[in-house]
Design a protein around this motif. Structure first.
Motif, PDB file in Angstrom:
ATOM      1  N   ALA A 124      56.032  52.574  23.810  1.00 42.08           N
ATOM      2  CA  ALA A 124      56.562  51.228  24.053  1.00 42.08           C
ATOM      3  C   ALA A 124      55.565  50.562  24.994  1.00 42.08           C
ATOM      4  O   ALA A 124      55.783  50.479  26.198  1.00 42.08           O
ATOM      5  N   VAL A 125      54.450  50.121  24.433  1.00 40.53           N
ATOM      6  CA  VAL A 125      53.289  49.703  25.227  1.00 40.53           C
ATOM      7  C   VAL A 125      53.619  48.657  26.283  1.00 40.53           C
ATOM      8  O   VAL A 125      53.027  48.648  27.355  1.00 40.53           O
ATOM      9  N   ASN A 126      54.593  47.814  26.036  1.00 37.52           N
ATOM     10  CA  ASN A 126      54.965  46.803  27.038  1.00 37.52           C
ATOM     11  C   ASN A 126      55.676  47.401  28.249  1.00 37.52           C
ATOM     12  O   ASN A 126      55.856  46.716  29.258  1.00 37.52           O
ATOM     13  N   SER A 127      56.074  48.667  28.159  1.00 34.59           N
ATOM     14  CA  SER A 127      56.733  49.321  29.289  1.00 34.59           C
ATOM     15  C   SER A 127      55.730  49.938  30.266  1.00 34.59           C
ATOM     16  O   SER A 127      56.119  50.372  31.347  1.00 34.59           O
ATOM     17  N   THR A 128      54.462  49.984  29.900  1.00 37.09           N
ATOM     18  CA  THR A 128      53.469  50.677  30.722  1.00 37.09           C
ATOM     19  C   THR A 128      53.151  49.911  32.007  1.00 37.09           C
ATOM     20  O   THR A 128      53.284  48.694  32.073  1.00 37.09           O
ATOM     21  N   VAL A 129      52.732  50.667  33.010  1.00 33.17           N
ATOM     22  CA  VAL A 129      52.402  50.098  34.317  1.00 33.17           C
ATOM     23  C   VAL A 129      50.912  50.296  34.561  1.00 33.17           C
ATOM     24  O   VAL A 129      50.450  51.431  34.739  1.00 33.17           O
ATOM     25  N   PHE A 130      50.159  49.185  34.530  1.00 35.11           N
ATOM     26  CA  PHE A 130      48.725  49.227  34.782  1.00 35.11           C
ATOM     27  C   PHE A 130      48.244  48.088  35.678  1.00 35.11           C
ATOM     28  O   PHE A 130      47.286  48.234  36.412  1.00 35.11           O
ATOM     29  N   THR A 131      48.906  46.946  35.611  1.00 36.95           N
ATOM     30  CA  THR A 131      48.419  45.744  36.285  1.00 36.95           C
ATOM     31  C   THR A 131      49.022  45.578  37.675  1.00 36.95           C
ATOM     32  O   THR A 131      50.024  46.214  38.014  1.00 36.95           O
ATOM     33  N   THR A 132      48.429  44.688  38.455  1.00 36.46           N
ATOM     34  CA  THR A 132      48.970  44.413  39.790  1.00 36.46           C
ATOM     35  C   THR A 132      50.403  43.899  39.693  1.00 36.46           C
ATOM     36  O   THR A 132      51.256  44.272  40.506  1.00 36.46           O
ATOM     37  N   ALA A 133      50.699  43.081  38.708  1.00 34.03           N
ATOM     38  CA  ALA A 133      52.062  42.563  38.532  1.00 34.03           C
ATOM     39  C   ALA A 133      53.031  43.707  38.218  1.00 34.03           C
ATOM     40  O   ALA A 133      54.163  43.721  38.715  1.00 34.03           O
ATOM     41  N   ASP A 134      52.585  44.655  37.399  1.00 31.36           N
ATOM     42  CA  ASP A 134      53.427  45.809  37.079  1.00 31.36           C
ATOM     43  C   ASP A 134      53.762  46.607  38.341  1.00 31.36           C
ATOM     44  O   ASP A 134      54.904  46.987  38.565  1.00 31.36           O
ATOM     45  N   TYR A 135      52.745  46.859  39.165  1.00 30.02           N
ATOM     46  CA  TYR A 135      52.961  47.625  40.394  1.00 30.02           C
ATOM     47  C   TYR A 135      53.851  46.868  41.375  1.00 30.02           C
ATOM     48  O   TYR A 135      54.711  47.459  42.023  1.00 30.02           O
ATOM     49  N   ARG A 136      53.650  45.568  41.489  1.00 29.51           N
ATOM     50  CA  ARG A 136      54.511  44.764  42.363  1.00 29.51           C
ATOM     51  C   ARG A 136      55.967  44.865  41.915  1.00 29.51           C
ATOM     52  O   ARG A 136      56.883  44.955  42.739  1.00 29.51           O
ATOM     53  N   GLY A 137      56.170  44.846  40.605  1.00 30.34           N
ATOM     54  CA  GLY A 137      57.521  44.964  40.067  1.00 30.34           C
ATOM     55  C   GLY A 137      58.178  46.289  40.439  1.00 30.34           C
ATOM     56  O   GLY A 137      59.365  46.334  40.776  1.00 30.34           O
ATOM     57  N   LEU A 138      57.407  47.374  40.402  1.00 27.83           N
ATOM     58  CA  LEU A 138      57.958  48.675  40.789  1.00 27.83           C
ATOM     59  C   LEU A 138      58.322  48.711  42.263  1.00 27.83           C
ATOM     60  O   LEU A 138      59.398  49.186  42.635  1.00 27.83           O
ATOM     61  N   ILE A 139      57.427  48.227  43.089  1.00 26.44           N
ATOM     62  CA  ILE A 139      57.657  48.266  44.537  1.00 26.44           C
ATOM     63  C   ILE A 139      58.852  47.396  44.928  1.00 26.44           C
ATOM     64  O   ILE A 139      59.569  47.704  45.876  1.00 26.44           O
ATOM     65  N   ALA A 140      59.108  46.336  44.180  1.00 22.65           N
ATOM     66  CA  ALA A 140      60.230  45.439  44.482  1.00 22.65           C
ATOM     67  C   ALA A 140      61.546  45.917  43.876  1.00 22.65           C
ATOM     68  O   ALA A 140      62.603  45.364  44.191  1.00 22.65           O
ATOM     69  N   ASN A 141      61.518  46.958  43.038  1.00 28.86           N
ATOM     70  CA  ASN A 141      62.705  47.421  42.338  1.00 28.86           C
ATOM     71  C   ASN A 141      63.526  48.352  43.242  1.00 28.86           C
ATOM     72  O   ASN A 141      63.172  49.507  43.458  1.00 28.86           O
ATOM     73  N   VAL A 142      64.627  47.846  43.763  1.00 33.55           N
ATOM     74  CA  VAL A 142      65.453  48.587  44.716  1.00 33.55           C
ATOM     75  C   VAL A 142      66.018  49.858  44.084  1.00 33.55           C
ATOM     76  O   VAL A 142      66.040  50.919  44.721  1.00 33.55           O
ATOM     77  N   LYS A 143      66.487  49.790  42.853  1.00 35.79           N
ATOM     78  CA  LYS A 143      67.033  50.975  42.183  1.00 35.79           C
ATOM     79  C   LYS A 143      65.950  52.050  42.026  1.00 35.79           C
ATOM     80  O   LYS A 143      66.223  53.242  42.188  1.00 35.79           O
ATOM     81  N   PHE A 144      64.752  51.627  41.721  1.00 38.50           N
ATOM     82  CA  PHE A 144      63.628  52.552  41.576  1.00 38.50           C
ATOM     83  C   PHE A 144      63.348  53.249  42.907  1.00 38.50           C
ATOM     84  O   PHE A 144      63.207  54.470  42.966  1.00 38.50           O
ATOM     85  N   ILE A 145      63.299  52.484  43.983  1.00 36.65           N
ATOM     86  CA  ILE A 145      63.051  53.033  45.326  1.00 36.65           C
ATOM     87  C   ILE A 145      64.177  53.995  45.710  1.00 36.65           C
ATOM     88  O   ILE A 145      63.922  55.084  46.240  1.00 36.65           O
ATOM     89  N   ASP A 146      65.423  53.616  45.455  1.00 37.15           N
ATOM     90  CA  ASP A 146      66.553  54.496  45.771  1.00 37.15           C
ATOM     91  C   ASP A 146      66.463  55.811  45.004  1.00 37.15           C
ATOM     92  O   ASP A 146      66.748  56.883  45.546  1.00 37.15           O
ATOM     93  N   THR A 147      66.062  55.742  43.746  1.00 39.43           N
ATOM     94  CA  THR A 147      65.928  56.963  42.948  1.00 39.43           C
ATOM     95  C   THR A 147      64.791  57.824  43.473  1.00 39.43           C
ATOM     96  O   THR A 147      64.919  59.050  43.547  1.00 39.43           O
ATOM     97  N   LEU A 148      63.686  57.209  43.873  1.00 41.41           N
ATOM     98  CA  LEU A 148      62.588  57.987  44.471  1.00 41.41           C
ATOM     99  C   LEU A 148      63.067  58.694  45.730  1.00 41.41           C
ATOM    100  O   LEU A 148      62.732  59.866  45.957  1.00 41.41           O
ATOM    101  N   ARG A 149      63.841  58.003  46.538  1.00 41.48           N
ATOM    102  CA  ARG A 149      64.387  58.608  47.759  1.00 41.48           C
ATOM    103  C   ARG A 149      65.222  59.843  47.387  1.00 41.48           C
ATOM    104  O   ARG A 149      65.095  60.903  48.006  1.00 41.48           O
TER     105      ARG A 149
END
Length: 179
Positions: A124-149
């Motif tokens: 699902a190529v549009n789901s991949t994380v490569f760009t600065t915008a993609d990384y910013r989106g991950l860092i801003a994703n609260v659910k993602f951060i909570d799951t990492l914790r």
């Protein structure tokens, strides 16, 4: 991948800022280079990703790595690789996509085998994380951060193939545990 992406875009996209791309490449600023390419032509960006990250024959070290992973019970892997080689090599296993990453915590606690794809999947190529915008989106994703914790507190995390020099990863760890 970054070098191939720059070459492809330099040849195919009129007025592509080759000097800026070369500067990002030389500085190891790959997300910035990928952002530059994706902004220039997202269709060509996705096509190049598919061509470059598609299947390739595994080397002997990778084969040994897979053999050792199979010895774990349960196999629980979180990866930033977007290719399909890991899950295909491990055989039938639950694949947890980035969009469903919250399932990792439950799978760890219940000792269920899985491969979690933090940076999406080439399937699902549009789901991949490569760009600065993609990384910013991950860092801003609260659910993602909570799951990492949850992942960091409920399991032992071993980083393979990386020297923990990825600014994005360090930022995620900092966000997961506070400053």
């Amino acid at each position: 991948l970054a070098r191939q992406m720059r070459r492809t875009f330099a040849r195919a996209v009129t007025r592509f800022p080759i000097e800026v791309a070369a500067s990002h490449l030389a500085a190891g600023e790959y997300p910035k280079l990928f952002q530059l390419c994706k902004d220039a032509d997202s269709r060509l960006f996705n096509k190049t990703l598919l061509e470059q990250v598609g299947s390739s024959a595994p080397g002997p070290v990778y084969v040994q790595f897979i053999e050792r992973l199979r010895e774990l019970n349960p196999v629980q892997v979180i990866t930033t690789n977007v290719n399909l080689s890991l899950e295909q090599s491990l055989g039938p296993i639950d694949v947890i996509e980035r969009s469903d990453f919250e399932r990792c915590g439950d799978a760890i606690v219940r000792r269920l085998p899985f491969v979690a794809k933090l940076h999406g999947s080439i399937s699902a190529v549009n789901s991949t994380v490569f760009t600065t915008a993609d990384y910013r989106g991950l860092i801003a994703n609260v659910k993602f951060i909570d799951t990492l914790r949850t992942v960091f507190s409920a399991s032992t995390v071993v980083f393979l193939g990386y020297g923990l020099q990825d600014d994005y990863l360090l930022e995620l760890i900092k966000r997961a545990y506070g400053d």
